[in-house]
Write a protein that holds these residues in place. Structure first.
Motif, PDB file in Angstrom:
ATOM      1  N   MET A   1     -39.000  23.683 -36.131  1.00 56.69           N
ATOM      2  CA  MET A   1     -39.641  22.478 -36.675  1.00 56.69           C
ATOM      3  C   MET A   1     -38.580  21.585 -37.323  1.00 56.69           C
ATOM      4  O   MET A   1     -37.834  22.048 -38.181  1.00 56.69           O
ATOM      5  CB  MET A   1     -40.686  22.896 -37.716  1.00 56.69           C
ATOM      6  N   VAL A   3     -37.148  18.356 -39.712  1.00 54.89           N
ATOM      7  CA  VAL A   3     -37.525  17.903 -41.057  1.00 54.89           C
ATOM      8  C   VAL A   3     -38.670  16.890 -40.969  1.00 54.89           C
ATOM      9  O   VAL A   3     -39.641  16.929 -41.733  1.00 54.89           O
ATOM     10  CB  VAL A   3     -36.300  17.290 -41.783  1.00 54.89           C
ATOM     11  N   ALA A   7     -42.230  17.361 -42.596  1.00 57.72           N
ATOM     12  CA  ALA A   7     -42.704  16.405 -43.603  1.00 57.72           C
ATOM     13  C   ALA A   7     -44.105  15.928 -43.261  1.00 57.72           C
ATOM     14  O   ALA A   7     -44.985  15.878 -44.127  1.00 57.72           O
ATOM     15  CB  ALA A   7     -41.741  15.222 -43.667  1.00 57.72           C
ATOM     16  N   TYR A   9     -46.340  17.427 -41.432  1.00 55.25           N
ATOM     17  CA  TYR A   9     -47.242  18.575 -41.517  1.00 55.25           C
ATOM     18  C   TYR A   9     -47.609  18.876 -42.973  1.00 55.25           C
ATOM     19  O   TYR A   9     -48.798  18.954 -43.337  1.00 55.25           O
ATOM     20  CB  TYR A   9     -46.498  19.741 -40.866  1.00 55.25           C
ATOM     21  N   VAL A  10     -46.617  18.965 -43.822  1.00 55.38           N
ATOM     22  CA  VAL A  10     -46.848  19.283 -45.240  1.00 55.38           C
ATOM     23  C   VAL A  10     -47.624  18.149 -45.914  1.00 55.38           C
ATOM     24  O   VAL A  10     -48.569  18.391 -46.676  1.00 55.38           O
ATOM     25  CB  VAL A  10     -45.508  19.534 -45.972  1.00 55.38           C
ATOM     26  N   ALA A  11     -47.258  16.907 -45.611  1.00 60.84           N
ATOM     27  CA  ALA A  11     -47.945  15.761 -46.218  1.00 60.84           C
ATOM     28  C   ALA A  11     -49.400  15.704 -45.754  1.00 60.84           C
ATOM     29  O   ALA A  11     -50.296  15.369 -46.540  1.00 60.84           O
ATOM     30  CB  ALA A  11     -47.218  14.466 -45.859  1.00 60.84           C
ATOM     31  N   VAL A  13     -51.350  18.245 -44.870  1.00 54.92           N
ATOM     32  CA  VAL A  13     -52.106  19.299 -45.579  1.00 54.92           C
ATOM     33  C   VAL A  13     -52.387  18.845 -47.013  1.00 54.92           C
ATOM     34  O   VAL A  13     -53.510  18.994 -47.519  1.00 54.92           O
ATOM     35  CB  VAL A  13     -51.318  20.638 -45.577  1.00 54.92           C
ATOM     36  N   TYR A  14     -51.378  18.262 -47.657  1.00 56.56           N
ATOM     37  CA  TYR A  14     -51.532  17.784 -49.041  1.00 56.56           C
ATOM     38  C   TYR A  14     -52.621  16.715 -49.105  1.00 56.56           C
ATOM     39  O   TYR A  14     -53.490  16.746 -49.988  1.00 56.56           O
ATOM     40  CB  TYR A  14     -50.199  17.210 -49.521  1.00 56.56           C
ATOM     41  N   ILE A  17     -56.109  18.263 -48.827  1.00 57.57           N
ATOM     42  CA  ILE A  17     -56.503  18.949 -50.068  1.00 57.57           C
ATOM     43  C   ILE A  17     -56.912  17.933 -51.132  1.00 57.57           C
ATOM     44  O   ILE A  17     -57.958  18.076 -51.774  1.00 57.57           O
ATOM     45  CB  ILE A  17     -55.343  19.832 -50.584  1.00 57.57           C
ATOM     46  N   MET A  18     -56.112  16.896 -51.306  1.00 55.77           N
ATOM     47  CA  MET A  18     -56.452  15.908 -52.324  1.00 55.77           C
ATOM     48  C   MET A  18     -57.741  15.186 -51.960  1.00 55.77           C
ATOM     49  O   MET A  18     -58.555  14.870 -52.835  1.00 55.77           O
ATOM     50  CB  MET A  18     -55.303  14.900 -52.505  1.00 55.77           C
ATOM     51  N   VAL A  20     -60.279  16.474 -50.368  1.00 56.15           N
ATOM     52  CA  VAL A  20     -61.378  17.393 -50.696  1.00 56.15           C
ATOM     53  C   VAL A  20     -61.698  17.316 -52.192  1.00 56.15           C
ATOM     54  O   VAL A  20     -62.860  17.173 -52.592  1.00 56.15           O
ATOM     55  CB  VAL A  20     -61.013  18.856 -50.302  1.00 56.15           C
TER      56      VAL A  20
ATOM     57  N   PHE B  26     -41.694  15.391 -52.770  1.00 61.28           N
ATOM     58  CA  PHE B  26     -41.284  15.040 -51.400  1.00 61.28           C
ATOM     59  C   PHE B  26     -39.938  14.315 -51.329  1.00 61.28           C
ATOM     60  O   PHE B  26     -39.244  14.405 -50.336  1.00 61.28           O
ATOM     61  CB  PHE B  26     -42.381  14.216 -50.714  1.00 61.28           C
ATOM     62  N   ILE B  31     -34.588  19.685 -50.292  1.00 60.07           N
ATOM     63  CA  ILE B  31     -35.190  20.475 -49.208  1.00 60.07           C
ATOM     64  C   ILE B  31     -34.605  21.884 -49.280  1.00 60.07           C
ATOM     65  O   ILE B  31     -33.394  22.048 -49.457  1.00 60.07           O
ATOM     66  CB  ILE B  31     -34.918  19.815 -47.844  1.00 60.07           C
ATOM     67  N   PHE B  38     -38.387  22.197 -44.905  1.00 57.33           N
ATOM     68  CA  PHE B  38     -39.326  21.286 -45.555  1.00 57.33           C
ATOM     69  C   PHE B  38     -40.663  21.956 -45.868  1.00 57.33           C
ATOM     70  O   PHE B  38     -41.361  21.560 -46.806  1.00 57.33           O
ATOM     71  CB  PHE B  38     -39.559  20.055 -44.669  1.00 57.33           C
ATOM     72  N   ILE B  42     -44.715  23.075 -49.603  1.00 54.38           N
ATOM     73  CA  ILE B  42     -46.106  23.527 -49.824  1.00 54.38           C
ATOM     74  C   ILE B  42     -46.201  24.147 -51.224  1.00 54.38           C
ATOM     75  O   ILE B  42     -47.232  24.063 -51.876  1.00 54.38           O
ATOM     76  CB  ILE B  42     -46.517  24.568 -48.747  1.00 54.38           C
ATOM     77  N   TYR B  45     -47.771  22.296 -54.209  1.00 58.12           N
ATOM     78  CA  TYR B  45     -49.209  22.205 -54.454  1.00 58.12           C
ATOM     79  C   TYR B  45     -49.908  23.557 -54.337  1.00 58.12           C
ATOM     80  O   TYR B  45     -50.953  23.755 -54.944  1.00 58.12           O
ATOM     81  CB  TYR B  45     -49.904  21.124 -53.625  1.00 58.12           C
ATOM     82  N   ILE B  49     -52.276  24.799 -57.496  1.00 55.54           N
ATOM     83  CA  ILE B  49     -53.693  25.039 -57.178  1.00 55.54           C
ATOM     84  C   ILE B  49     -54.063  26.469 -57.587  1.00 55.54           C
ATOM     85  O   ILE B  49     -55.134  26.715 -58.154  1.00 55.54           O
ATOM     86  CB  ILE B  49     -53.980  24.792 -55.676  1.00 55.54           C
ATOM     87  N   LEU B  92     -58.799  26.715 -51.540  1.00 50.61           N
ATOM     88  CA  LEU B  92     -57.616  25.899 -51.230  1.00 50.61           C
ATOM     89  C   LEU B  92     -56.328  26.721 -51.351  1.00 50.61           C
ATOM     90  O   LEU B  92     -55.381  26.528 -50.586  1.00 50.61           O
ATOM     91  CB  LEU B  92     -57.569  24.673 -52.147  1.00 50.61           C
ATOM     92  N   ILE B  99     -50.844  28.996 -44.786  1.00 51.09           N
ATOM     93  CA  ILE B  99     -49.859  28.106 -44.145  1.00 51.09           C
ATOM     94  C   ILE B  99     -48.445  28.498 -44.597  1.00 51.09           C
ATOM     95  O   ILE B  99     -47.509  28.571 -43.795  1.00 51.09           O
ATOM     96  CB  ILE B  99     -50.172  26.630 -44.484  1.00 51.09           C
TER      97      ILE B  99
END
Lengths: 59, 227
Positions: A1, A3, A7, A9-11, A13-14, A17-18, A20, B26, B31, B38, B42, B45, B49, B92, B99
């Motif tokens: 994967m 960078v 980025a 992918y992680v963003a 998911v974030y 969550i926010m 929700v 971010f 990193i 990257f 996770i 958060y 959480i 969550l 993940i």
């Protein structure tokens, strides 16, 4: 994967969550407003019946 | 309750901190040099959480003890709402943890101490909900639920300390001696995300307690009106 892929992918998911948690809060807030309206109507009805009972007692 | 900080104020405070936390996590925090790269972000958060879930269960524990001492239903409502919010955050945690597990360990799930004890906590608090739904009489339901919340909370410190007492597990120690030593930018980003998430948890609990109290008022008024 790479960078950039990581980025995104992680963003993503974030963001989900926010979304929700914020949606939960907004739904709760709307519920509070609806319930407060119910309380107001019920209190008005209680007052109306009390006034009727007082009038009937006076007569 | 009215004397406490309002839910909207907590929500705005949480929003500001979470946005700043996301920017720091971010763009400011480095990193990760390991194979996670990257994906390690996770952590910014996932761990807050998890802390919020544990804090919510802690609030339920305190509320249960105070209820058992005072028999004041306000504390029962606080405990009930805290468990609900704790479970929301736990779901969550599970999603973000899986993940993380896939990125760090190559598997979605591992039967290791931290994950297993946390899953057990989720089942225990789900059982708390089942218990509440099968008891009709209000005071009795509140008492049973409070006792159960106290017993269920025993698993929470076990979950927290599992990585310290059973170091053969996969899950890293986030904060503490011998592991998770965070450098300045990482610690700052993590702290902002953590406080933001705890404020969000407090806002959700505050709002839901308000709902429960208004629902009680509606029930009282309907009863006094005869239906």
């Amino acid at each position: 994967m790479t960078v950039e892929e990581g980025a995104r992918y992680v963003a993503a998911v974030y963001a989900v969550i926010m979304a929700v948690l914020v949606a939960y809060y907004i739904i709760s807030s709307r519920r509070v407003s609806a319930l407060q309206r119910d309380v107001q109507l019920l209190e008005e009805e209680t007052r109306r019946r009390q006034a009727q009972a007082t009038e009937a007692g006076a007569e | 309750m009215k004397k406490l900080v309002s839910a909207p104020a907590l929500f705005v405070g949480a929003g500001v901190l979470l946005v700043i936390g996301a920017l720091l996590a971010f763009w400011y925090a480095p990193i990760d040099a390991s194979s996670m790269g990257f994906s390690q972000k996770i952590f910014y958060y996932h761990a807050p959480i998890a802390a919020a879930a544990i804090a919510a269960f802690g609030v339920a524990f305190v509320a249960a003890i105070v209820y058992l001492r005072t028999q004041d239903l306000l504390w029962d409502r606080l405990g009930y709402v805290s468990v609900r919010i704790g479970l929301l955050f736990s779901i969550l945690v599970m999603i973000t943890g899986m993940i993380w597990g896939k990125a760090a360990w190559g598997v979605w799930w591992a039967w290791e101490p931290r994950l297993t004890t946390f899953l057990l906590a989720c089942f225990l608090y789900a059982a708390y909900w089942v218990l509440r739904s099968v008891v009709d009489e209000e005071q009795r339901r509140a008492t049973y639920a409070a006792v159960f919340a106290v017993v269920a909370f025993v698993d929470v410190p076990i979950t927290f300390f599992a990585t310290r007492f059973l170091p053969e597990g996969l899950h890293p120690v986030v904060v503490g001696p011998g592991g998770g030593g965070m450098e300045g930018s990482v610690a700052l980003s993590f702290a902002v995300c953590l406080v933001g998430m705890l404020l969000l948890m407090a806002a959700l609990i505050r709002r839901d307690v308000e709902i429960e109290l208004i629902k009680d008022r509606v029930t009282d008024l309907k009863t006094s009106l005869g239906g």
